[in-house]
Design an enzyme around this catalytic site. Structure first.
Site, mmCIF file in Angstrom:
data_model
loop_
_atom_site.group_PDB
_atom_site.id
_atom_site.type_symbol
_atom_site.label_atom_id
_atom_site.label_comp_id
_atom_site.label_asym_id
_atom_site.label_seq_id
_atom_site.Cartn_x
_atom_site.Cartn_y
_atom_site.Cartn_z
ATOM 1 N N GLU A 1 4.768 11.574 21.458
ATOM 2 C CA GLU A 1 5.697 12.086 20.285
ATOM 3 C C GLU A 1 5.243 13.187 19.512
ATOM 4 O OE1 GLU A 1 7.610 9.517 16.523
ATOM 5 O OE2 GLU A 1 5.548 9.725 16.432
ATOM 6 N N GLY B 1 -2.756 5.313 13.075
ATOM 7 C CA GLY B 1 -2.791 4.352 11.892
ATOM 8 C C GLY B 1 -2.406 2.793 12.147
ATOM 9 N N GLY B 2 -1.353 2.776 12.890
ATOM 10 C CA GLY B 2 -1.039 1.519 13.410
ATOM 11 C C GLY B 2 -2.113 0.658 14.345
ATOM 12 N N GLU C 1 5.482 -0.113 13.592
ATOM 13 C CA GLU C 1 6.326 0.763 14.390
ATOM 14 C C GLU C 1 5.671 2.225 14.365
ATOM 15 O OE1 GLU C 1 10.102 2.401 12.572
ATOM 16 O OE2 GLU C 1 9.111 3.776 13.908
ATOM 17 N N CYS D 1 11.864 8.443 12.944
ATOM 18 C CA CYS D 1 11.343 7.500 14.106
ATOM 19 C C CYS D 1 12.452 7.543 15.347
ATOM 20 C CB CYS D 1 10.952 6.274 13.533
ATOM 21 S SG CYS D 1 11.894 5.572 12.459
ATOM 22 N N LYS E 1 0.972 -0.789 0.108
ATOM 23 C CA LYS E 1 0.067 0.179 0.095
ATOM 24 C C LYS E 1 0.877 1.037 0.118
ATOM 25 C CE LYS E 1 -2.997 3.228 1.708
ATOM 26 N NZ LYS E 1 -2.494 4.671 1.411
ATOM 27 N N GLY F 1 4.336 4.240 10.568
ATOM 28 C CA GLY F 1 3.550 5.512 10.501
ATOM 29 C C GLY F 1 3.121 6.014 12.119
ATOM 30 N N SER F 2 1.798 6.508 11.986
ATOM 31 C CA SER F 2 1.253 7.175 13.336
ATOM 32 C C SER F 2 0.575 6.022 14.236
ATOM 33 C CB SER F 2 0.089 8.053 12.890
ATOM 34 O OG SER F 2 -0.789 7.359 12.286
ATOM 35 N N ARG F 3 0.626 6.367 15.540
ATOM 36 C CA ARG F 3 0.039 5.404 16.322
ATOM 37 C C ARG F 3 -1.411 5.194 15.964
ATOM 38 N NH1 ARG F 3 0.177 5.619 22.916
ATOM 39 N NH2 ARG F 3 2.024 6.825 22.505
HETATM 40 P P1 NAP Z 1 -0.063 7.734 8.804
HETATM 41 O O1 NAP Z 1 -1.263 8.681 8.907
HETATM 42 O O2 NAP Z 1 -0.063 6.750 9.984
HETATM 43 O O3 NAP Z 1 -0.259 6.896 7.453
HETATM 44 C C1 NAP Z 1 0.659 5.827 7.125
HETATM 45 C C2 NAP Z 1 0.124 4.869 5.939
HETATM 46 O O4 NAP Z 1 -0.846 4.241 6.981
HETATM 47 C C3 NAP Z 1 -0.791 5.376 4.979
HETATM 48 O O5 NAP Z 1 -0.603 4.612 4.010
HETATM 49 C C4 NAP Z 1 -2.106 5.735 5.384
HETATM 50 O O6 NAP Z 1 -3.246 5.727 4.481
HETATM 51 C C5 NAP Z 1 -2.398 4.503 6.387
HETATM 52 N N1 NAP Z 1 -3.265 4.449 7.339
HETATM 53 C C6 NAP Z 1 -3.252 5.522 8.269
HETATM 54 N N2 NAP Z 1 -4.373 5.628 8.990
HETATM 55 C C7 NAP Z 1 -5.047 4.231 8.658
HETATM 56 C C8 NAP Z 1 -6.235 3.585 9.225
HETATM 57 N N3 NAP Z 1 -7.097 4.192 9.933
HETATM 58 N N4 NAP Z 1 -6.595 2.656 8.340
HETATM 59 C C9 NAP Z 1 -5.682 2.017 7.138
HETATM 60 N N5 NAP Z 1 -4.767 2.514 6.947
HETATM 61 C C10 NAP Z 1 -4.403 3.821 7.490
HETATM 62 O O7 NAP Z 1 1.271 8.351 8.853
HETATM 63 P P2 NAP Z 1 1.888 9.517 8.055
HETATM 64 O O8 NAP Z 1 0.899 9.741 6.846
HETATM 65 O O9 NAP Z 1 3.423 9.036 7.677
HETATM 66 O O10 NAP Z 1 1.960 10.671 8.734
HETATM 67 C C11 NAP Z 1 1.064 11.084 9.735
HETATM 68 C C12 NAP Z 1 1.605 11.228 11.121
HETATM 69 O O11 NAP Z 1 2.328 9.993 11.545
HETATM 70 C C13 NAP Z 1 2.688 12.127 11.366
HETATM 71 O O12 NAP Z 1 2.388 13.506 11.580
HETATM 72 C C14 NAP Z 1 3.346 11.463 12.638
HETATM 73 O O13 NAP Z 1 2.803 12.084 13.790
HETATM 74 C C15 NAP Z 1 3.368 10.150 12.219
HETATM 75 N N6 NAP Z 1 4.537 9.244 11.857
HETATM 76 C C16 NAP Z 1 5.183 8.772 12.870
HETATM 77 C C17 NAP Z 1 6.356 8.157 12.101
HETATM 78 C C18 NAP Z 1 7.255 7.413 12.986
HETATM 79 O O14 NAP Z 1 8.191 6.699 12.635
HETATM 80 N N7 NAP Z 1 7.213 7.249 14.384
HETATM 81 C C19 NAP Z 1 6.590 7.988 10.738
HETATM 82 C C20 NAP Z 1 5.788 8.641 10.104
HETATM 83 C C21 NAP Z 1 4.674 9.347 10.494
HETATM 84 P P3 NAP Z 1 -3.666 7.016 3.807
HETATM 85 O O15 NAP Z 1 -2.659 8.085 4.105
HETATM 86 O O16 NAP Z 1 -4.097 6.589 2.424
HETATM 87 O O17 NAP Z 1 -4.873 7.206 4.622
#
Ligand code: NAP
Length: 527
Positions: free
Chosen positions: A391, A244-245, A264, A301, A183, A240-242
């Protein structure tokens, strides 16, 4: 190569009527072309192709999969500057950083190829039959590990190459023998298309089953949730985000057949500054801290988000030096407008919890840029308001003034799981560090002495993991050769005739692989 904006399903390009666009974060303008959005039909097709390919792909000799991984690395490197330029336009990450990220991506693929050839990952064990054992005979027992099944891999926004389409998770899953359905992250679909093309070309060149790889794109959460819910997916890798995970873990747990999610998610990577180290090199530590904090506009991260300073006069010298160094840092463009918005809101929340500004990054910067920030709080404030330790994704950190080692320990005990915990110390600090060590081990996947958490080595002894919420499963790592373990499971073959056994477990082949014979370790005899 010209970008077409199409998806890849089982090695073939595939367009769809719904489209989305990538944006240049430095100016907010859309980038060409428009990209196809994967819907239910495309998810169905990609999962079906991965399922069909599974037995053929995992049944290949390890050498064949090693050659495939090396071919992916070669194709990515051969794409040259245009790949890096596209990644730069989509992420605003500097070209030099992207160049080193590409080298890391190729290195990871080659490391797993070498791992496949060494064979420890198979964990071969043979307990020969004991037909005359009393009171009961023992049957012939042989164990090897096999791939778990097709894996859904989520590309990360902050590593468009090394943790995206052909990144660490993909390399580990493909090495284990798992087809992957990626994805792609919607912030860098053009980069994803370039890399997908490299994988598809490598698969064709090395004779892999076409269903071994698919790339699905789309800018909404429905795609990822539907993919994880598909019965043919057997594991998930996510960075990615908590939120999302956690959402994906919930989908995976609620399936009729639940599956593991290796997510992660978030970590503040605390750094403990002990008095001996502060006394010996407060200014140097401050400069190193600012470099680590502001690397890639803090979008790592392993960003050092919390400093625990044991009270002593040199703490002030550290703060002064950090203030000067931060003032010289021009705000960099963040990965997406959404990430920049989250960053600003997170700074406001930190202020609202009563943290004091200690230092700012320099002013200026283009659209969507993130200005660095250092806040200060007494230990009691963090103990009362644990939300301060959540974070902030960007170049911001919180310096916590601890009056006693007891306060440092209390904060560590209160912290959530972390990817890393670092201690800066001199020999005189050793008793303090020793006293903290058991708590540090319980809280993090990687413990660092006199170093900073950014700069994750891709190697055999690396652990990029840690207790929740750093990751969803502290027993594994997403960086380094041990990452292959997440996508393997053991199978025992009892009483099998030689001809039915998997090749590596046959008596004639076994000496060519590392194995355990009746519990005793045997090295591989090669050539
Ligand atoms: P994200 O919002 O978690 O998205 C990462 C992936 O997961 C994207 O492909 C997203 O799809 C998918 N996703 C997110 N929520 C989902 C859900 N509820 N159901 C299904 N799929 C889901 O991360 P991001 O776009 O990279 O950044 C957003 C925030 O994440 C940042 O502001 C930061 O706080 C955090 N982040 C943390 C780290 C780390 O290493 N700790 C790294 C990156 C980001 P779609 O975008 O298509 O919805």
């Amino acid at each position: 190569m010209t970008l077409t904006g199409e998806l890849f399903i089982g090695g073939e390009r595939h367009g769809s009527a719904r489209k989305f666009q990538a944006y240049d974060p430095s100016c907010g303008r859309p980038l060409e072309p428009a990209f196809s959005v994967a819907g239910a039909a495309e998810i169905e097709a990609a999962c079906a192709r991965a399922h069909e390919a599974f037995d053929a792909y995992r049944g290949l000799a390890p050498e064949r999969r090693a050659v495939f991984l090396e071919a992916i690395a070669a194709h990515i490197m051969a794409q040259g500057e245009p790949l890096l330029e596209r990644a730069h336009r989509e992420t605003a990450l500097p070209m030099a950083r992207l160049e080193s990220e590409r080298a890391r991506t190729a290195h990871q693929l080659r490391m797993f190829a070498a791992e496949l050839r060494m064979g420890e990952w198979l964990d071969l064990r043979v307990d020969p039959a004991l037909p005359h054992r009393q009171p009961a005979p023992r049957p012939d027992l042989r164990l090897r590990r096999i791939a778990v099944g097709p894996v859904a891999v989520f590309g990360a926004s902050n590593f468009p190459l090394a943790f995206s389409v052909a990144g660490g998770d993909s390399a580990a899953a493909l090495a284990a023998g798992c087809p992957i359905v990626v994805k792609g992250h919607p912030a860098h679909p053009g980069t994803s298309e370039w890399v997908a093309q490299a994988i598809v070309a490598a698969a064709a060149e090395t004779g892999m089953p076409a269903g071994v790889f698919s790339l699905l794109n789309g800018p909404d959460t429905q795609l990822g949730a539907t993919l994880v819910a598909d019965r043919r997916i057997h594991a998930v890798a996510f960075t990615g985000s908590r939120a999302g995970g956690l959402a994906l873990m919930q989908v995976a747990a609620q399936r009729p057949v639940p599956i593991p999610v290796f997510a992660e998610m978030s970590s503040v990577n605390p750094v403990i500054l002990l008095p001996g180290a502060l006394g010996a090199r407060a200014e140097r530590l401050a400069h190193e801290f600012v470099s680590s904090l502001t690397l890639a506009v803090g979008q790592m991260c392993t960003n050092p988000g919390i400093l625990l300073a044991l009270q002593c006069p040199p703490v002030q010298a550290f703060i002064e030096a950090a203030r000067t160094a931060l003032a010289g840092v021009t705000p960099g463009v963040m990965l997406t407008a959404g990430i920049q918005r989250n960053y600003v809101q997170s700074l406001e929340r930190t202020r609202a919890h009563g943290a004091q500004w200690l230092a700012h990054g320099g002013e200026g910067g283009a659209a969507n840029s993130g200005r660095a920030a250092l806040f200060g709080v007494p230990a009691a404030a963090l103990i009362d308001q644990p939300q301060l330790a959540e974070e902030t994704f960007g170049p911001a950190a919180l310096l916590v003034h601890c009056a006693t080692l007891g306060e440092v320990r209390q904060i560590i005990e209160q912290l959530e799981g972390q990817l890393t915990l670092a201690v800066h110390m001199e020999e005189s600090d050793q008793p303090l560090a020793q006293a903290l060590l058991p708590a540090l081990e319980r809280k993090a996947g990687r413990l660092i002495v006199n170093g900073w958490p950014t700069g994750v080595e891709v190697s055999h002894a690396m652990v990029h993991g840690g207790p929740f919420p750093a990751t969803s499963d502290a027993r594994s790592t997403s960086v380094g050769s041990l990452a292959i373990e997440r996508f393997l499971r053991p199978v025992c073959y009892q009483g099998f005739p030689e001809a039915l056994l998997p090749v590596e477990l046959r008596t004639a082949e076994l000496p060519g692989w590392p194995h355990r014979l009746d519990g005793e370790r045997r090295l591989a005899r090669r050539g």
